[in-house]
Every structure is written in structure tokens, then in C-alpha cells.
Design an enzyme around this catalytic site. Structure first.
Site, short mmCIF file in Angstrom:
data_model
loop_
_atom_site.label_atom_id
_atom_site.label_comp_id
_atom_site.label_asym_id
_atom_site.label_seq_id
_atom_site.Cartn_x
_atom_site.Cartn_y
_atom_site.Cartn_z
N GLU A 226 32.80 21.16 51.02
CA GLU A 226 33.09 22.57 50.76
C GLU A 226 32.00 23.14 49.86
OE1 GLU A 226 36.92 25.29 49.60
OE2 GLU A 226 36.51 23.55 48.34
N CYS B 288 38.61 29.49 49.78
CA CYS B 288 39.07 28.18 50.26
C CYS B 288 39.37 28.22 51.75
CB CYS B 288 40.31 27.74 49.49
SG CYS B 288 41.70 28.89 49.60
N GLU C 69 47.06 23.95 45.97
CA GLU C 69 46.33 24.64 47.04
C GLU C 69 44.86 24.39 46.73
OE1 GLU C 69 44.14 26.62 49.03
OE2 GLU C 69 44.83 28.49 48.10
N LYS D 69 47.46 29.89 33.17
CA LYS D 69 46.09 29.60 32.71
C LYS D 69 45.10 30.02 33.79
CE LYS D 69 43.06 26.17 32.75
NZ LYS D 69 41.77 26.93 32.61
#
Length: 502
Positions: free
Chosen positions: A394, A295, A261, A185
Site C-alpha cells: 500500500e 485505504c 479498519e 485520539k
């Protein structure tokens, strides 16, 4: 490559799922897919509903229980993986153009970095499984112990929007290499390259029916149906920490595993003995590559106070000089944010930084000269404290924060003052210091005197809220297999004869 944009805007393509060797009918809600450089629609994604997800999972189960992929030899798996590798390279220009159209990442980066890496993932795992094996232990007298690694089963592979093909290819290559089937997906924001890859795989007939399946849609519909499906054996997810937590909650109900992750807010520490130009170049790459939407971005900079003024001046000048524009323009270094919500979020963080006492060095607002898409000026802020939101959250954008430091212990403590722990960057020419600080930094990976680097033989992943598990070589093997121990008696063992006296 600009003609790609005009072509898709004029006639948006229809993106559906791929189930059991055939493209699925449009069954769910229609979701517009936009070009972030123009804000215009380039595709219509037809969401895979729970029934389509169920059919995909059941097809994947059949493929590894009764189909030709069940117990497929190393040679058969290698052949399939190399075929995907070759197919990606044969279609590299088109795939790179689609990745740029869908993500806004400069074509120079998608063509030269993302697509080749996606192909390399398949080649790497084809080579790895040819050399990898189990283990034999004979230390226990009279016994031989065998350790083997068996496919975990049906894998759900949920990819991110910031590097859709490259990062999802890592998951697919690892899962398939170890004999699993998969249901993939992609993000509903960026489905184009994965959809095209499945078209290529289907045309070439690389896998038996049901081995690879594709479902598309929002996390609340398609993602939930997939991660909560009782016949999924594990989920590998790359994306936001909050979404990862929801997936883990769904898996816990079925006592199933997941590899996550997730986010990062990586520290990049520039010591006073660093090679100045190398550290400057690396800090810029670590903060602004991939439109800053990474990331592993090293966007939380710590610079030694002895040359902080010089570094700040050079860094700010280079940030202001970054070329922002059409991602298909070869001169472009920074493209648009993925959507308007992300662009507005960056602006809010710049405003919050100012409100908390940070100094704006560059950017912090929407780009005046590029009104149609979701363009932001590359941003740098001098922070007064590591506790500021711009240093803890973040932001996932071309947004760097800079702090100064005086001594090693202080900067290590501040670098570790984060709920994340994905990557750390160190810039120093002192080997002892490099190894000492690397040992003190609490992250899954430490990079010394280099910007972004992935060696697939090593594991990549994070600690704390940056995730669970590792990708690459043995890390992916641990993720996609079940370890089995087989104990063999080489001679008759001495056993008590229970019941012999009756």
C-alpha cells in the site's frame, strides 16, 4: 481561504486534550503540526501523557455508570447527535479550511465531501437507533427469548490522518448512538479539525461531562496508554496494518475486542465490454481522489488486453494533465503528500518499480514547480507482474499500477493475490459477469461500475490484513454493543427434582 494559512503560520494554535468537560493543561511533549503545502508549522500539539489518558478514561467510565449519560434514552441520544450534525454544518467552511490546511487535501473535496459526510454520520445514526431494536423469538414451546443490545462501555476511538474528521466522526457517531462514552485520539499529524469540533461541542454544551474526551499525541505514548488501559472496553482504529496489529496485541492481554479498519491495495478490473469513458473516469477517481491517500483506493488496475493500448494512452494523458498545486486553489485536483517522509516513500517506490522491470508512464518524482511543500507528480506505472512491490504494498499516494489480462479466471486470481482485502472495483456491462466476479473477489466490499461509494446502511471493512469488523448500521452496532439473550419461561418447565429422594 488562503488567509487561513497565513493566520496559522503567523500565530500557531496550541492543541491540547479535552477531559471530563474541560480542556486539559499542556502536560506532555510539544509536537509541531505542519501545513504539508508549505512545510511550515501551523500548530503546536501538546501530547497527552499517560496520566491525562487515565483521567480521560476514568471520566468516560463515570459518565456511563453514574452520570446522566448512563442509560440515556434514545431521544436524548438522538438530540445530542443531531446537535453535533447541525454544529458541523454551521461551521462547515471553517472545518473544511482546517482540514485542508492540516492534510493538504483540496478544499473543493473537504468542503463538498468530507465535512458534509462527517455531519451525515451523526444524522444517520440518530435515525438508525430510532428504528433499530432487539429481537423476540418464540419458536421454542413454553419460552420467549429476547435479544437486546447493551452499550459496550468506554470506547477508544483512534482516527487516521487521511480523512481525520469524516472517518473519526463515523466512530464517534456510532459509539455515542448506542449509549457509550468515548476517548478520541486523532493522528498527531492531523489534530486540528477534531480539536475544533471539541471546542464547538464544549461551547454548545451538547454532552454531559465525561461522555466525549479528546487525547492527543504519538502512538508510542498516547496511543499505547489508551489501547493498553485496563478500563477501556474496546478500541476502534483506522490506520496502518502494523499499528493495528500492535493495538490488537495490547487488547489481547486484557481479553478485549477491537475493530480495525486497516490498509488496502484494491484491484480495479476493466473488462472488454466496459463503458470506456465511465471506466476511465472511475479509474482516475479511484486512484487519485483525496491525493491518492485512501485505504479504499482502486490503484491496482487490471485492463483487458483487447483495448489496453487505448486505455493506457487515455489514462496516461489524463494523469499527466492532473492539476497539482495549492489545495486552497479551486482548480487544484491533487495536493501535497502529508509529509516529507511520505513524499520520499513514493519516489522510492517508483524507483523500485523501475528496478523490478515496470515501465514509468507518468510522474514518479517530486514536483519541480512546487518546492516548498511535499508535492509529488501523480504517478502511473505499467507492471509486468502482480508480484512487484508496487502491486503488493500500500503506497498510499497518487500512484496507480496497471496490468493487462486476457481471461476472467486469471484476473480474479491476480486480484486476490494480495495480503489485503478491503475493496474491489469491477467495470463491465455484463450483469452475469459482474455478479460472478464479485462473488469471486475476496474483499469486504465490491463496487460495480462506480468509483468510491459508501452506503452507511451496509457494512464497510475488510478481510485478511485489511482489518476486523465493519462500520455502518448493524456493523457499528456489533462493534459498540454487547448482545444479551434473556430467556423467559412462559409456563412451569419440567425439571428433574434433584435431591428430592433424600
Amino acid at each position: 481561504m488562503k488567509h487561513v494559512r497565513e493566520q496559522f503560520i503567523a500565530a500557531p494554535i496550541h492543541v491540547t486534550g479535552y477531559v471530563d468537560g474541560a480542556f486539559a493543561a499542556a502536560d506532555g511533549a510539544d509536537i509541531p503540526v505542519t501545513d504539508p503545502a508549505t512545510g511550515k508549522q501551523v500548530a503546536i500539539l501538546h501530547e497527552s501523557d499517560a496520566d491525562t489518558v487515565d483521567r480521560a478514561v476514568r471520566a468516560a467510565r463515570r459518565a456511563i455508570t453514574s452520570g446522566p449519560w448512563a442509560g440515556a434514552s434514545v431521544a436524548a441520544r438522538q438530540k445530542a447527535l443531531i446537535a453535533v450534525h447541525d454544529a458541523i454544518l454551521e461551521n462547515a467552511d471553517e472545518l473544511a479550511a482546517l482540514e485542508t490546511l492540516n492534510t493538504g487535501i483540496p478544499y473543493s473535496q473537504t468542503r463538498n465531501i468530507h465535512i458534509p459526510r462527517a455531519a451525515h454520520n451523526f444524522k444517520f445514526f440518530a435515525e438508525f437507533i430510532n428504528q433499530d431494536g432487539g429481537e423476540v423469538f418464540t419458536q421454542e414451546p413454553g419460552y420467549m427469548s429476547l435479544v437486546t443490545y447493551e452499550p459496550i462501555g468506554v470506547t477508544a476511538l483512534i482516527g487516521p490522518w487521511n480523512m481525520p474528521l469524516g472517518l473519526t466522526a463515523m466512530k464517534m457517531a456510532g459509539a455515542l448512538a448506542f449509549g457509550n462514552s468515548c476517548v478520541v485520539k486523532p493522528s498527531e499529524l492531523t489534530p486540528l479539525t477534531l480539536y475544533r469540533l471539541f471546542e464547538i461541542i464544549d461551547r454548545k454544551g451538547i454532552f454531559p461531562k465525561g461522555v466525549v474526551n479528546l487525547v492527543n499525541g504519538n502512538g508510542a505514548v498516547t496511543g499505547n496508554a489508551l489501547s493498553a488501559h485496563p478500563d477501556i472496553d474496546m478500541v476502534s482504529f483506522t490506520g496502518g496494518t502494523e499499528t493495528g496489529a500492535r493495538i490488537l496485541s495490547a487488547l489481547a492481554k486484557g481479553i478485549k475486542g477491537g475493530a480495525m479498519e486497516l490498509g488496502g491495495k484494491s484491484a480495479s478490473i476493466v473488462f472488454d465490454d466496459a463503458d470506456f469513458d465511465r471506466a476511465l473516469d472511475g479509474a482516475l477517481l479511484g486512484s487519485f481522489m483525496n491525493n491518492g491517500q485512501m485505504c479504499l483506493a482502486g490503484s491496482r488496475l487490471f485492463v483487458h488486453e483487447s483495448f489496453a493500448d487505448r486505455f493506457l494512452e487515455a489514462f496516461t494523458r489524463r494523469v499527466k494533465a492532473l492539476k497539482v498545486g495549492d489545495p486552497f486553489d479551486p482548480a487544484t485536483e491533487i495536493g501535497p503528500m502529508i509529509n516529507r517522509a511520505q513524499m520520499d516513500r513514493v519516489i522510492r517506490y517508483a524507483e523500485s518499480g523501475l528496478g523490478e522491470g515496470a515501465t514509468l508512464l507518468a510522474g514518479g518524482r517530486a514536483h519541480d514547480g512546487l518546492k516548498d511543500g511535499f508535492f509529488i507528480e501523480p504517478t502511473a506505472m505499467l507492471a509486468t507482474s502482480n508480484a512487484l512491490s508496487i502491486c503488493q504494498d500500500e503506497i498510499f499516494a497518487p500512484f496507480a499500477t496497471i496490468q493487462t489480462f486476457r481471461d476472467e479466471d486469471d484476473v480474479v486470481a491476480r486480484a486476490n493475490d494480495s495480503r489485503f482485502g478491503l475493496v474491489g472495483y469491477l467495470w463491465t456491462q455484463n450483469l452475469e459477469r459482474a455478479l460472478r466476479v464479485a462473488a469471486g473477489i475476496k474483499t469486504g466490499t465490491v463496487l460495480i461500475n462506480t468509483p468510491i461509494m459508501r452506503d452507511l446502511r451496509t457494512g464497510f471493512g475488510g478481510i485478511r490484513q485489511s482489518g476486523i469488523g465493519r462500520e455502518g448500521a448493524k456493523g457499528s452496532r456489533a462493534m459498540f454493543t454487547e448482545m444479551k439473550s434473556t430467556i423467559i419461561a412462559l409456563e412451569a418447565p419440567k425439571m428433574p427434582k434433584l435431591g428430592a429422594g433424600a
